[in-house]
Design an enzyme around this catalytic site. Sequence first.
Site, PDB file in Angstrom:
ATOM      1  N   TRP A 160      -1.871 -24.760 -54.693  1.00  0.00           N
ATOM      2  CA  TRP A 160      -0.579 -24.570 -54.808  1.00  0.00           C
ATOM      3  C   TRP A 160       0.213 -25.966 -54.368  1.00  0.00           C
ATOM      4  O   TRP A 160       1.188 -26.211 -54.957  1.00  0.00           O
ATOM      5  CB  TRP A 160       0.099 -23.478 -54.630  1.00  0.00           C
ATOM      6  CG  TRP A 160      -0.614 -22.161 -55.248  1.00  0.00           C
ATOM      7  CD1 TRP A 160      -1.264 -21.098 -54.450  1.00  0.00           C
ATOM      8  CD2 TRP A 160      -0.942 -21.976 -56.456  1.00  0.00           C
ATOM      9  NE1 TRP A 160      -2.138 -20.263 -55.653  1.00  0.00           N
ATOM     10  CE2 TRP A 160      -1.516 -20.907 -56.748  1.00  0.00           C
ATOM     11  CE3 TRP A 160      -0.413 -22.438 -57.823  1.00  0.00           C
ATOM     12  CZ2 TRP A 160      -1.914 -20.175 -57.958  1.00  0.00           C
ATOM     13  CZ3 TRP A 160      -0.808 -21.896 -58.943  1.00  0.00           C
ATOM     14  CH2 TRP A 160      -1.510 -21.127 -59.320  1.00  0.00           C
ATOM     15  N   ASP A 184       7.399 -22.652 -50.161  1.00  0.00           N
ATOM     16  CA  ASP A 184       6.879 -21.814 -51.170  1.00  0.00           C
ATOM     17  C   ASP A 184       6.389 -20.630 -50.336  1.00  0.00           C
ATOM     18  O   ASP A 184       5.440 -20.712 -49.757  1.00  0.00           O
ATOM     19  CB  ASP A 184       5.839 -22.466 -51.974  1.00  0.00           C
ATOM     20  CG  ASP A 184       5.034 -21.722 -52.832  1.00  0.00           C
ATOM     21  OD1 ASP A 184       5.349 -20.529 -52.882  1.00  0.00           O
ATOM     22  OD2 ASP A 184       3.866 -22.371 -53.813  1.00  0.00           O
ATOM     23  N   LYS A 224       3.688 -11.664 -56.155  1.00  0.00           N
ATOM     24  CA  LYS A 224       2.941 -11.514 -55.348  1.00  0.00           C
ATOM     25  C   LYS A 224       3.478 -10.500 -54.255  1.00  0.00           C
ATOM     26  O   LYS A 224       2.424  -9.963 -53.555  1.00  0.00           O
ATOM     27  CB  LYS A 224       2.788 -12.713 -54.440  1.00  0.00           C
ATOM     28  CG  LYS A 224       2.187 -13.950 -55.296  1.00  0.00           C
ATOM     29  CD  LYS A 224       0.773 -14.032 -55.500  1.00  0.00           C
ATOM     30  CE  LYS A 224       0.314 -14.953 -56.799  1.00  0.00           C
ATOM     31  NZ  LYS A 224       1.002 -16.138 -56.589  1.00  0.00           N
TER      32      LYS A 224
HETATM   33  C1  LIG Z   1       0.617 -17.571 -57.037  1.00  0.00           C
HETATM   34  C2  LIG Z   1       1.237 -18.940 -56.416  1.00  0.00           C
HETATM   35  C3  LIG Z   1       1.951 -19.835 -57.168  1.00  0.00           C
HETATM   36  C4  LIG Z   1       1.868 -19.893 -58.447  1.00  0.00           C
HETATM   37  O1  LIG Z   1       2.808 -18.917 -59.186  1.00  0.00           O
HETATM   38  P1  LIG Z   1       3.301 -18.824 -60.799  1.00  0.00           P
HETATM   39  O2  LIG Z   1       4.208 -17.974 -60.529  1.00  0.00           O
HETATM   40  O3  LIG Z   1       2.009 -18.315 -61.485  1.00  0.00           O
HETATM   41  O4  LIG Z   1       3.666 -20.297 -61.203  1.00  0.00           O
HETATM   42  C5  LIG Z   1       2.376 -21.136 -56.434  1.00  0.00           C
HETATM   43  N1  LIG Z   1       2.302 -20.881 -54.982  1.00  0.00           N
HETATM   44  C6  LIG Z   1       1.755 -19.982 -54.331  1.00  0.00           C
HETATM   45  C7  LIG Z   1       1.807 -19.734 -52.736  1.00  0.00           C
HETATM   46  C8  LIG Z   1       1.126 -18.915 -55.035  1.00  0.00           C
HETATM   47  O5  LIG Z   1       0.501 -17.786 -54.476  1.00  0.00           O
END
Ligand SMILES: *Cc1c(COP(=O)(O)O)cnc(C)c1O
Length: 356
Positions: free
Chosen positions: A102, A169, A193
Amino acid sequence: MKKHNFSAGPCILPQEVFQKASAAILNFNDTGLSILEISHRSKEFVAVMEEARALALELLGLTGKGYHALFLQGGASMEFLRVPYNLMKVDGKAAYLDTGTWASGAIKEAKAFGETVVVASSKADNYTYIPKAFEIPTDANYFHCTSNNTIYGTQMNQFPETNIPIVCDMSSDIFSRSLDFSKFDLIYAGAQKNMGPAGTTLVVIKEGLLNQTGRSIPNILNYQQHIDKESMYNTPPVFAVYTSLLTLQWLKNLGGITAIEKNNEAKAALLYNEVDRNPLFKGTAAKEDRSKMNATFLLENEAHKTLFDNLWKEAGVSGLNGHRSVGGYRASMYNALPLESVEVLVKAMRELERIA
Ligand SMILES: *Cc1c(COP(=O)(O)O)cnc(C)c1O
């Protein structure tokens, strides 16, 4: 049979949230209308959006500290793009820490906007640890990191001290542990998540950060537009925002982040103790960087795979397979996963040891 959902995302949410969200599909707040058919401009939904934005800040301890919360669309991946668009100056530069798939996805998007310095990377070791000794260029417009690496099972326990804005993030560990969130200038997290269903992304932005790039930014990608329109620049993902609000209310009623953090620590300790104790398993992430949300582990002997897979499946465990880029197993223990589910998994691991 009761399921124990260890899926990495979309993931388990509290049962009470599923029940309330289901009821709102039939009759939202006694309006006689479904949450799926009401106008996003109705006073009932505007109240949902306002409460969700306020509660997100409250739970993070950011109320009254000069932050805006937005519920946007496009997933965390959209923020990979929106962050450099809104924060990297024309002829400026940005600094990124590469701790996984990511993070490197975010780096790739930033490169399209200008000089992108990767301050450190653990890629050569398949991202099994968090790099710690690195220098952040003081003339970068911001530093970007990923607090929890969902795929590799690593988590940042320390964040650098720097005079430049920090962007993080937090998709897979937001609302799971106490941090001084006021150290961050921009936080984003895809809902699916730890906060709600797929379909919305929480973005928290500190005042004073925007409008310094000299770039012309299309409205839909412009954070300032979304702030000015109170997260209603266009039709928001009504159901995803509502269900996220229900989850945030659930968390607040439990006692907020400090209360859930204790549960999360207990779950992680139980599972990692078994991974370390049981001679048939081994962890993949460096011990000091182990994630309390996503625990990644392997069998010492691949020959036990069928036996083990049958054991956990028979116990009702679901979503345990590791990400396709890592293999093995990944137990995602997000806020709504009860300790009991980890006990069931640990029991299956002990059973394997007994019969293998
Ligand atoms: C799942 C995830 C993403 C991607 O998320 P999307 O909503 O599918 O774009 C980005 N960063 C992290 C840390 C993730 O776990």
